[in-house]
Scaffold this active site. Structure first.
Site, short mmCIF file in Angstrom:
data_model
loop_
_atom_site.label_atom_id
_atom_site.label_comp_id
_atom_site.label_asym_id
_atom_site.label_seq_id
_atom_site.Cartn_x
_atom_site.Cartn_y
_atom_site.Cartn_z
N SER A 96 0.85 -1.17 -0.17
CA SER A 96 -0.30 -0.11 -0.41
C SER A 96 0.81 1.02 -0.21
O SER A 96 1.73 1.21 -0.78
CB SER A 96 -1.40 -0.11 1.16
OG SER A 96 -2.02 1.12 1.35
N HIS A 208 -8.09 1.25 0.32
CA HIS A 208 -7.90 0.03 -0.29
C HIS A 208 -9.57 -0.51 -0.73
O HIS A 208 -9.89 -1.61 -0.77
CB HIS A 208 -7.53 -1.10 -0.32
CG HIS A 208 -6.20 -0.48 -0.63
ND1 HIS A 208 -4.77 -0.37 -1.16
CD2 HIS A 208 -5.37 -0.74 1.05
CE1 HIS A 208 -4.14 0.51 -1.02
NE2 HIS A 208 -4.33 0.52 -0.32
#
Length: 331
Positions: A96, A208
């Site tokens: 990420s 996400h």
């Protein structure tokens, strides 16, 4: 030895992170100084609760991760410069937020200040995307333990009209689920009934997931204003688990920059396929992964994917020296 470099994501932060590297490594100190006094104060003196705030977490973790990366190569040159000749960097990957550190290490983001500007805005926009009309965060995340398909079946059974989806496919036995708080409560209840262990994560929102769509759009537009270079090493994309430049062959520089901006914008609201990334690294011959940044979360996940893969980390002076020593011994 063929190695893969992996970079820590949000959630790995802790009070005092980076201080030892700052005090003992010239290269790490240079990175921290470029990040500025505010970031140094947050890293060295910030409380656990303060460091959980997304707009603070992201620039701090990014800075400490890059400081660890620079300190690693500095330490190699101090101890045994010939080690560099025996190490083949097969590729890089970041979890990420960590993908921005990977892109900085690979030369796509050309300097730490540019990276700081990007991740600071990313953190702000992702935080804002998770706010309800009342200004309260409406989403969260849960780590679920069990077979991936069983967890996804549980998600489908209780999703309803809200946002609820698998977002981090970490290992064969761990999937992170994100969504609206109400939907997550339904998931916890159903997971318990199905004997799936589900642990709430201490995060600000549903990263996400589809909830991040507004942040993804803002981030993509913002990244379009940068001249993002093609990576000088393979970078495994969180979105595809493959070489991020696959499909961009033959593009001119302007098109490459736009391509990367589009992919990294999408990354904010797309699942992270971490298990597949590590499996692809191993398929490419990686014998050892080195995690940079606070904590050892990624090393722990790597061991769940393949217990035999050597996993080292750099977050402070002890881990830095142990990692370089291990690499020298295995040269």
């Amino acid at each position: 030895m063929k190695i893969g470099l992996i970079f820590a994501g949000q959630g790995a932060q802790y009070p005092g992170m980076g201080k030892e590297l700052y005090d003992n490594s010239k290269k790490a100190r240079e990175i921290m100084e470029l990040a500025g006094e505010q970031v140094k104060e947050w890293c060295f003196e910030g409380t656990k609760d303060m460091l959980k705030q997304t707009h603070i977490t992201q620039p701090c973790v990014y800075t400490v991760t890059m400081a660890a990366y620079e300190a690693f190569f500095e330490e190699i040159r101090k101890q045994d410069e010939t080690l560099l000749d025996s190490l083949e960097i097969v590729g890089l990957a970041g979890f990420s937020l960590g993908e921005y550190a990977a892109l900085t290490a690979a030369g796509t983001i050309t300097d730490i200040r540019q990276g700081m500007e990007i991740v600071t805005n990313r953190g702000t926009w992702m935080n804002e995307a998770g706010l309800g009309a009342d200004g309260v965060q409406r989403g969260s995340m849960i780590a679920a333990f069990g077979e991936r398909q069983a967890i996804l079946d549980c998600v489908d059974a209780v999703k309803g009209d809200g946002i609820l989806q698998g977002v981090n496919f970490n290992s064969p036995v761990q999937t992170v689920v994100a969504g609206d708080k109400e939907a997550l409560e339904r998931f916890r209840t159903e997971a318990k009934a199905r004997k799936i262990k589900a642990i709430p994560l201490s995060v600000g929102t549903a990263f996400h997931s589809e909830m991040m769509a507004p942040a993804a759009a803002k981030l993509q537009d913002f990244l379009m204003g940068f001249d993002l270079k093609a990576p000088n090493k393979k970078v495994y994309s969180d979105v595809t688990a493959e070489d991020m430049m696959k499909g961009a062959e033959g593009l001119d520089q302007a098109s490459v920059s736009k391509y990367i901006a589009g992919l990294m914008g999408k990354q904010a609201m797309s699942p992270v396929y971490w298990q597949e990334i590590i499996e692809n690294m191993m398929a490419d011959g990686v014998q050892c992964v080195i995690e940079f940044g606070p904590g050892t979360t990624l090393c722990g996940i790597v061991k769940k994917i393949n217990e035999g893969l050597l996993a080292l980390n750099v977050q402070d002076m002890e881990s830095l020296q142990n990692t370089v020593k291990t690499l020298i011994e295995n040269k």
